[in-house]
Design a protein around this motif. Structure first.
Motif, PDB file in Angstrom:
ATOM      1  N   GLN A   6     -31.397 -45.288 -26.438  1.00  0.00           N
ATOM      2  CA  GLN A   6     -30.239 -46.098 -26.062  1.00  0.00           C
ATOM      3  C   GLN A   6     -30.287 -47.450 -26.779  1.00  0.00           C
ATOM      4  N   THR A   7     -29.169 -48.166 -26.755  1.00  0.00           N
ATOM      5  CA  THR A   7     -29.054 -49.447 -27.436  1.00  0.00           C
ATOM      6  C   THR A   7     -28.426 -50.469 -26.510  1.00  0.00           C
ATOM      7  N   SER A   8     -28.963 -51.681 -26.523  1.00  0.00           N
ATOM      8  CA  SER A   8     -28.378 -52.792 -25.774  1.00  0.00           C
ATOM      9  C   SER A   8     -27.545 -53.638 -26.729  1.00  0.00           C
ATOM     10  N   ASN A  52     -21.735 -58.477 -32.866  1.00  0.00           N
ATOM     11  CA  ASN A  52     -22.435 -57.591 -33.796  1.00  0.00           C
ATOM     12  C   ASN A  52     -23.953 -57.684 -33.666  1.00  0.00           C
ATOM     13  N   GLU A  53     -24.451 -57.903 -32.450  1.00  0.00           N
ATOM     14  CA  GLU A  53     -25.883 -57.951 -32.205  1.00  0.00           C
ATOM     15  C   GLU A  53     -26.275 -56.828 -31.260  1.00  0.00           C
ATOM     16  N   SER A  54     -27.386 -56.186 -31.541  1.00  0.00           N
ATOM     17  CA  SER A  54     -27.855 -55.110 -30.693  1.00  0.00           C
ATOM     18  C   SER A  54     -29.351 -54.928 -30.889  1.00  0.00           C
ATOM     19  N   ALA A  55     -29.968 -54.182 -29.956  1.00  0.00           N
ATOM     20  CA  ALA A  55     -31.387 -53.861 -30.062  1.00  0.00           C
ATOM     21  C   ALA A  55     -31.618 -52.538 -29.369  1.00  0.00           C
ATOM     22  N   PRO A  56     -32.471 -51.672 -29.925  1.00  0.00           N
ATOM     23  CA  PRO A  56     -32.796 -50.420 -29.243  1.00  0.00           C
ATOM     24  C   PRO A  56     -33.575 -50.693 -27.961  1.00  0.00           C
TER      25      PRO A  56
END
Length: 386
Positions: free
Chosen positions: A259-261, A266-270
């Protein structure tokens, strides 16, 4: 829109807000908005006033004790934190001062007992301090007790739309320690959704102060979860809005991995999984939540973690305590941050007020609101308003 429809819409928004606040909120980071000159026509920029202010006991002391107030809000990894008012221009996330020895409170600015301030030391080539979790609107050695005109007040209320519970704390005309003519007037406003607003009326110029280090402005939770902001000016406002962690909705390792937060633009982290805590956390915060033995990022398969742990006995005391691995401990891989101070056992994070007991069953609603009642959690107050 008729007044009846408007009432229904307001009720829906209120219930939606209540429902959203029932879910644990973990803040990944904060976005900063800065206004150089406050606009009174904008509600969050306007200097707050109230007819129900309380005078804080921090008004009558130099460096401590702090006063804990019963207000809960999310702050970094704490989904429900409360604060204690310090005379030194900040809200503490723990009840007690960092420096307290022989019944004397002091402003912490030494290597042997820690630092309230967080700043860059050019002689060392690194950041120094930030040893106490706090919301720093103006972290400096202040002394409200030295002036009859100084005061620290606070109040709670609901404001904005949809309504948000808020806590406002005001430092009014508070002088520097041993500098009675260098004064600070400011406010900090906390919202139940985690937003933090800092308003400034009077901010001393750097040339007015004889302190060796500049005041700190920003947030400190851990050695990694912190935010420094630029120094404010007179009549300026700083607003910090939280980005929530969406990984926390996943309840097992299998659900979490892959999953990804998403947060910010345009920012995300697994997402990664902390086994012992049973928490799904954004990858860039794993070091703040998980030990290396707990950490699962690629697979949920169990593994041998016997070499990851060791114990170390410490003696609680009033002084700053640096913890380090004992000589016999195995070399731990990665960057392990040990706790950066210890306190006596009663010095715990300020607890929030006990949760309310379950509400009684909702009485039957009028036919026109039956669909709303079946779709949302309701209370007697809500039903009576529909």
């Amino acid at each position: 829109m008729t007044s009846k429809m408007l009432r229904r819409l307001t009720a829906i928004l209120l219930v939606t807000n209540v429902l959203s606040n029932q879910l644990p909120i973990r803040v990944v980071r904060y976005s900063e908005s800065r206004v150089l000159e406050a606009d009174d026509s904008v509600s969050w920029q306007r200097w707050a006033t109230s007819n129900s202010t309380k005078v804080s006991s921090a008004t009558n002391v130099d460096d401590g004790p702090f006063e804990t107030v019963p207000f809960c809000f999310p702050f970094y990894s704490a989904s429900s934190a409360s604060v204690s008012i310090s005379p030194n221009g900040f809200l503490s996330l723990v009840r007690h001062a960092l420096c307290f020895s022989q019944q004397i409170y002091t402003f912490c600015h030494k290597f042997d007992n820690g630092y309230y301030k967080l700043y860059y030391d050019s002689s060392l080539g690194r950041m120094v301090g930030g040893d106490h979790p706090l919301i720093g609107s103006y972290v400096e050695d202040l002394n409200p007790a030295s002036s009859p005109n100084a005061s620290i007040t606070y109040w709670t209320e609901e404001k904005y739309f949809p309504p948000q519970p808020t806590l406002t704390v005001e430092w009014y005309s508070v002088p520097y320690f041993q500098q009675p003519n260098v004064l600070v007037t400011m406010q900090v406003e906390l919202m139940g959704n985690g937003t933090i607003i800092m308003r400034y009326q009077t901010v001393p110029e750097a040339s007015q102060s004889n302190t060796l280090t500049p005041p700190t402005f920003g947030l400190v939770w851990t050695k990694r979860q912190r935010l420094l902001v630029e120094a404010p000016a007179n009549d300026s406002v700083i607003r910090l809005d939280p980005y929530e962690d969406s990984c926390s909705q996943y309840r097992s390792c299998g659900e979490c991995l892959g999953q990804t937060s998403f947060y910010g633009v345009n920012e995300s982290a697994p997402c990664g999984w902390c086994e012992n805590l049973q928490l799904c956390v954004p990858e860039d915060l794993l070091d703040d939540y998980c030990s290396l033995a707990d950490l699962y990022q690629d697979t949920c398969a169990q593994r041998d973690v016997s070499n990851y742990y060791y114990t170390q006995k410490i003696t609680y005391g009033n002084q700053y305590t640096k913890l380090s691995p004992p000589p016999s401990a195995p070399q731990l891989p990665g960057n392990v941050d040990f706790p950066f101070y210890s306190n006596p056992p009663d010095r715990v994070v300020a607890g929030c007020m006990p949760p309310c007991p379950p509400c009684p069953p909702c009485p039957p609603c009028p036919p026109c609101s039956a669909l709303l009642c079946s779709a949302l959690l309701c209370s007697a107050l809500l039903c009576s308003a529909l």
